[in-house]
Design an enzyme around this catalytic site. Structure first.
Site, short mmCIF file in Angstrom:
data_model
loop_
_atom_site.label_atom_id
_atom_site.label_comp_id
_atom_site.label_asym_id
_atom_site.label_seq_id
_atom_site.Cartn_x
_atom_site.Cartn_y
_atom_site.Cartn_z
N TYR A 247 53.28 55.70 24.76
CA TYR A 247 53.75 56.93 25.52
C TYR A 247 55.32 56.94 25.37
O TYR A 247 55.93 56.12 24.69
CB TYR A 247 53.20 56.90 27.09
N ARG A 419 39.27 44.78 33.05
CA ARG A 419 37.97 45.03 33.44
C ARG A 419 37.13 44.12 34.03
O ARG A 419 35.96 44.52 34.45
CB ARG A 419 37.51 44.90 31.61
C1 LIG Z 1 39.37 52.53 31.64
C2 LIG Z 1 40.71 51.83 31.38
C3 LIG Z 1 41.79 52.63 31.89
C4 LIG Z 1 43.00 52.12 31.67
N1 LIG Z 1 44.14 52.74 31.80
C5 LIG Z 1 45.38 52.39 31.82
C6 LIG Z 1 46.47 52.55 32.33
O1 LIG Z 1 46.50 53.86 33.02
N2 LIG Z 1 47.76 51.94 32.30
C7 LIG Z 1 47.92 50.99 31.51
O2 LIG Z 1 48.97 50.29 31.38
N3 LIG Z 1 46.73 50.16 31.19
C8 LIG Z 1 45.56 50.84 31.19
N4 LIG Z 1 44.43 50.12 30.74
C9 LIG Z 1 44.73 48.68 30.17
C10 LIG Z 1 44.35 47.52 31.44
O3 LIG Z 1 45.57 47.62 32.26
C11 LIG Z 1 44.63 46.33 30.68
O4 LIG Z 1 45.84 45.95 29.91
C12 LIG Z 1 43.49 46.10 29.57
O5 LIG Z 1 42.21 46.48 29.70
C13 LIG Z 1 43.37 44.36 29.02
O6 LIG Z 1 43.15 43.58 30.41
P1 LIG Z 1 41.52 43.30 30.45
O7 LIG Z 1 41.12 42.45 29.40
O8 LIG Z 1 41.92 42.42 31.78
O9 LIG Z 1 40.80 44.37 30.79
C14 LIG Z 1 43.12 50.72 30.96
C15 LIG Z 1 41.90 50.14 30.55
C16 LIG Z 1 40.76 50.41 30.75
C17 LIG Z 1 39.63 49.54 30.39
S1 SF4 Z 2 31.83 48.55 31.12
FE1 SF4 Z 2 31.66 46.78 29.87
S2 SF4 Z 2 33.77 46.03 29.34
FE2 SF4 Z 2 33.83 47.71 30.76
S3 SF4 Z 2 34.11 46.65 32.75
FE3 SF4 Z 2 31.77 46.73 32.33
S4 SF4 Z 2 31.07 45.01 31.29
FE4 SF4 Z 2 33.30 45.15 31.10
#
Ligand SMILES: Cc1cc2nc3c(=O)[nH]c(=O)nc-3n(C[C@H](O)[C@H](O)[C@H](O)COP(=O)(O)O)c2cc1C
Ligand code: SF4
Length: 494
Positions: A247, A419
């Site tokens: 962005y 997630r």
């Molecule tokens: C469905 C979804 C929407 C997301 N929307 C944003 C967002 O609005 N802003 C942002 O900085 N990161 C966004 N992310 C990234 C997450 O904040 C995070 O950095 C990324 O999923 C890795 O972390 P995790 O392994 O704990 O999921 C999004 C991730 C997912 C799965």
């Molecule tokens: S859809 Fe899959 S990757 Fe996403 S939160 Fe659920 S288990 Fe995790």
């Protein structure tokens, strides 16, 4: 179910979850001062867009329900999804570009406060993004979008070996271009137009020939500051400036930003606008509100920022006075996959996108805590510079000892889990209560992210796999998935 079991085998093994006493004595579940406020614990739910706002960007009952469910898990902090600072149409994404959005956001604040019994702090991520269009059909690109100037008439004449195209009527020139093969098109078009043809047109911060892009440095500080003021009026505990991923602000920070107006080129100039935005927001934000930002520890694209750049920015942000720095990785347009005709490019489809939301399919060292070294390097440099801004890490963090070890080693101050919290919004709470065995573990295969890509309401594949009493029609998305995680009947906390 077999498939799910197979996927579970790929998760980080958990020898055991902590007992309630171990959780109570942990760093993860101990309080921490964050700028003007205090977090009850060091658990954090980073921003996630759920595609539940109205087309005009207003809070809906489904948005309230989404955040209520996260709040029930009582994380130390919960960050509301990327929320647009402008008053322009942007689909079902939350907006805060006008005072009319304040009351809906206030309902969101109240909902979270109630559901978390006032235990979770609520921040909101605010974002600016530039225009991106869908990939055009060949007919529309050559029929309408392309400006058929003298250069293109000459190129077409050369390509077809016929000088008549230099002076032919425009509709005929366009028709002739529509008949070219893909190879001929590649030879005809300037690189930027070829990219628009193949991927859809996308604005860049370097398009300074366009007045609204040239003027971004004079416009954005005010837009961010006004949006932040509205967030404060809505009652949020803090604001997170979105300086990450694909962005506008991340593009100013990017090594690919070659603007020559003092806002591009060397790092000192690329960080200038983000710092001006910081100063403008700080000046409008009441002093009891937290101000943080999210930015990239590595852009993971050719010619983009590496950790050395991120360390420089982290120290600059900390010196400026940000209360926290949330470190993400990748998620860029530059290496995104070519979208289908009629779809827009999505910045999480290429290698940088895979680093942003790593799955179990990613290469060594796997998705679990993959981005921690970036946060650790930034935190070290920030501390060496004598600054106290807290550092949030995220990316594949989904178990207690993993999180506790990161904190014990001083690699980060706060543990973000996006997630895993989506899969089980109660997971922090279950762990704290010594009931870790009951945590529904995220499979890290990105079904949720696929929905985000398709701009459909985000849900978790696991929510539908549980045998629970029928929740009735209202609990389902239009394509019959559960709107929110199934409820957990929580024992009373003592
Ligand atoms: C469905 C979804 C929407 C997301 N929307 C944003 C967002 O609005 N802003 C942002 O900085 N990161 C966004 N992310 C990234 C997450 O904040 C995070 O950095 C990324 O999923 C890795 O972390 P995790 O392994 O704990 O999921 C999004 C991730 C997912 C799965
Ligand atoms: S859809 Fe899959 S990757 Fe996403 S939160 Fe659920 S288990 Fe995790």
């Amino acid at each position: 179910m077999e498939l799910i079991d197979k996927r579970r085998e790929k998760l980080l093994p958990i020898a055991r979850w902590p007992s309630r006493d171990e959780a109570a004595a942990s760093i993860l579940f101990s309080p921490l001062r964050l700028g003007p406020t205090e977090l009850r614990e060091r658990t954090w739910v980073p921003a996630m867009v759920p595609w539940r706002a109205t087309d005009d960007g207003f809070v809906t009952p489904e948005v309230l329900e989404w955040y209520r469910r996260f709040a029930q898990g009582r994380p130390g902090a919960l960050v509301v999804e990327a929320t647009g600072i402008r008053d322009v149409p942007s689909g079902p994404l939350l907006r805060v570009g006008h005072d009319r959005y304040i009351s809906g956001l206030n309902r969101l604040v109240e909902t979270v406060r109630q559901a978390s019994a006032g235990q979770s702090k609520l921040f909101i991520q605010i974002i600016d993004f530039l225009a991106i269009r869908r990939r055009p059909t060949k007919e529309s690109f050559f029929g309408r979008y392309l400006n058929v100037d003298l250069h293109y008439r000459r190129r077409l004449s050369e390509l077809l070996g016929d000088s008549q195209w230099q002076g032919a009527d425009e509709p005929l020139v366009r028709k002739s271009m529509q008949r070219l093969s893909e190879e001929e098109i590649a030879a005809l078009l300037r690189p930027m137009h070829l990219e628009s043809y193949r991927f859809g047109y996308r604005e860049r911060v370097t398009d300074v020939d366009k007045p609204h892009i040239r003027d971004l440095p004079s416009v954005l500080p005010g837009l961010f500051a006004d949006a932040a003021r509205r967030c404060a009026e809505a009652g949020f505990d803090g604001v997170e400036l979105h300086f990450a991923h694909a962005y506008t602000m991340a593009s100013f920070l990017s090594a690919l930003n070659t603007r020559s107006d003092g806002y591009g080129g060397p790092r000192e100039q690329r960080v200038r606008l983000p710092l001006e935005v910081y100063a403008a927001v700080r000046s409008k934000l009441p002093s009891n509100l937290v101000l943080g930002c999210r930015f990239l520890g590595d852009e993971v694209i050719s010619g983009g920022n590496r950790i050395e750049d991120a360390v420089f920015f982290g120290v600059a942000f900390a010196k400026a006075g940000f209360d926290y720095l949330s470190i993400s990785k990748g998620g860029k347009f530059e290496d995104a996959k070519q979208p289908k005709v009629g779809a827009a490019a999505y910045p999480y489809t290429g290698p940088s996108g895979h680093e942003c939301m790593p799955t179990t399919h990613i290469g060594p060292p796997g998705p679990f805590g993959r981005n921690v070294p970036l946060a650790a390097a930034i935190r070290r440099a920030v501390r060496e510079a004598g600054c106290s801004s807290l550092v949030v890490t995220s990316g594949g963090i989904s178990s207690f000892w993993q999180a506790e070890d990161i904190l014990r080693r001083g690699e980060a101050d706060l543990i973000g889990a996006a997630r895993q919290s989506l899969a089980d919004p109660d997971w922090f709470r279950k762990t704290r209560l010594g009931m870790g065995e009951r945590v529904r573990r995220c499979l890290f295969t990105n079904y949720c992210e696929g929905l985000d890509q398709a701009h459909r309401p985000v849900t978790c594949q696991l929510w539908d796999r549980l045998e629970l009493p029928d929740e009735g029609e209202l609990a389902r998305t239009p394509d019959r998935r559960r709107w929110t995680a199934p409820e957990w009947s929580q024992p009373e906390e003592q």
